[in-house]
Design a protein around this motif. Sequence first.
Motif, PDB file in Angstrom:
ATOM      1  N   ARG A   1      -0.700  -4.509 -10.081  1.00  0.00           N
ATOM      2  CA  ARG A   1      -0.360  -3.789  -8.848  1.00  0.00           C
ATOM      3  C   ARG A   1      -1.600  -3.551  -7.998  1.00  0.00           C
ATOM      4  NH1 ARG A   1       4.447  -0.750  -8.887  1.00  0.00           N
ATOM      5  NH2 ARG A   1       3.781   0.050  -6.866  1.00  0.00           N
ATOM      6  N   LEU A   2      -2.707  -3.206  -8.653  1.00  0.00           N
ATOM      7  CA  LEU A   2      -3.953  -2.996  -7.913  1.00  0.00           C
ATOM      8  C   LEU A   2      -4.430  -4.298  -7.272  1.00  0.00           C
ATOM      9  CD1 LEU A   2      -5.835  -0.643 -10.402  1.00  0.00           C
ATOM     10  CD2 LEU A   2      -4.898  -0.011  -8.164  1.00  0.00           C
TER      11      LEU A   2
ATOM     12  N   PHE B   1       2.285   5.239  -6.810  1.00  0.00           N
ATOM     13  CA  PHE B   1       1.810   4.517  -7.983  1.00  0.00           C
ATOM     14  C   PHE B   1       1.261   5.455  -9.075  1.00  0.00           C
ATOM     15  CE2 PHE B   1      -1.404   0.963  -9.274  1.00  0.00           C
ATOM     16  CZ  PHE B   1      -0.701   0.760 -10.453  1.00  0.00           C
TER      17      PHE B   1
ATOM     18  N   ALA C   1      -2.186  -5.277  -4.349  1.00  0.00           N
ATOM     19  CA  ALA C   1      -2.546  -4.535  -3.138  1.00  0.00           C
ATOM     20  C   ALA C   1      -3.813  -5.119  -2.521  1.00  0.00           C
ATOM     21  CB  ALA C   1      -2.753  -3.069  -3.480  1.00  0.00           C
TER      22      ALA C   1
ATOM     23  N   ILE D   1       0.819  -1.201   0.000  1.00  0.00           N
ATOM     24  CA  ILE D   1       0.000   0.000   0.000  1.00  0.00           C
ATOM     25  C   ILE D   1       0.859   1.259   0.000  1.00  0.00           C
ATOM     26  CG2 ILE D   1      -1.870   1.226   1.149  1.00  0.00           C
ATOM     27  CD1 ILE D   1      -2.619  -1.504   0.006  1.00  0.00           C
TER      28      ILE D   1
ATOM     29  N   LEU E   1       2.038   2.129  -3.260  1.00  0.00           N
ATOM     30  CA  LEU E   1       0.925   2.577  -4.090  1.00  0.00           C
ATOM     31  C   LEU E   1       0.703   4.086  -3.976  1.00  0.00           C
ATOM     32  CD1 LEU E   1      -1.829  -0.173  -3.756  1.00  0.00           C
ATOM     33  CD2 LEU E   1      -0.410   0.356  -5.723  1.00  0.00           C
TER      34      LEU E   1
END
Length: 415
Positions: free
Chosen positions: A254-255, A27, A258, A21, A24
């Motif tokens: 990546r989403l 990100f 997470a 996170i 991110l």
Amino acid sequence: MDKNIKREALYLYVIQISNFIIPLIAFPYLTRVLGVEGFGKLGFAQTMYFLFVFIIDFGFNLTGAKSISLYKDKRNNLNALYTNIQSVKFFLFLILSLLVIPIVFMMGYKNIDSIIIGIALLASFSSFLIPNYIFNGLGINSVLAFTTVLIKSLFLIPVFFVVTTPEDILLAVVLQIMSGLVVGLTIQYIIHRKKIVKFNSMLIKRKLYIIETKKSFDNFIASFFTLGFTYLTPILIKVMLGDAALGLYAVVDRLIAAFRQLYAPITQAFFSKICIAYETKSKEYILMLKKISIIFLALGTLAFLGNLFLGNILLPIIFGKGYDVYYYLLIAIVIQVVVSFASILVNFVIIPSDNTFILKKIYFSAAIIYFPLCWFLLDIYKLNGVFFSMLFVELYVLTFLTVYLNKKMIVLRKI
């Protein structure tokens, strides 16, 4: 959940936040600065790093944690387990280096992909330095949590100041994946200072490291055959569709990565107690399985509905033009929900009951199906083909696991 599980789950969430996170936060900034192709190269770097870490971990994070949990109060046994598992992990890093370094030199030092692979290899040594199985098995994840958050946060700040153009891709790679080395060195200092466990070369025993390696081997091989869904797929996309397509895939990945970390603390917090409950034939075993299933279903439902109603609005705002990933993300969330239920069967039924041998058969057959299917659909449907292939194969795995357990039912009948 009892207080201990809640506390450990909280600490594990802190660790997962620091690992996924916190990065991110940068990100959206990196997607805009690096562009689709540049972000694709960053995704390639992270893929290689996680691939190397996976090999070095060799499945010890689960099987090692189980062994540690059974010997919490026996110092000599703990030291012996730690010494032998760490010896195997270091040996794996050396073997990996001997295989990868010649490839890097063959590609040439001016090739940016070769530099990225070299950085990923060096960063993967953090897997040896951070023995997650110790903290998980002993139920002291708080020791790991705050150190990880602090160091990950410190590595995040420079991203906004030194990564300002697509040409800064190597700086972005270093800042995104090298923090683990600093975390690892700090954790080793804490282990030594607090005398949590001690490495003693005199405790290296051929019989013990063979036993622990065999335990992890089934889990490792089973996971190895899932690489097509996690680590090898980005490489396939890079080869067939290029860095731009990989950039889109990397955003979705990546989403989902997470999102996936929301499941991990629950798995890790319950794992030790599940193993003990199974061994002692406790009725709490079934109750915990039901709780975990409800939590996993709730997480998946919230994620799907969130993207369904808000994704089309928020995603373009967050990542900018060129990142049209709404439909990819919907499919990816469904895939993750299927994976989460398969993971319940694997982590809380198959592993505690020592039936991990079946995982090799399941995931080997899944890999045989996945690779040609993905190649075929990728050629026809481009990036959509990858997600269709993943969904089909993950449903196949879940079905196979369910059928196998329904036939045997050995585990549940013992409780």
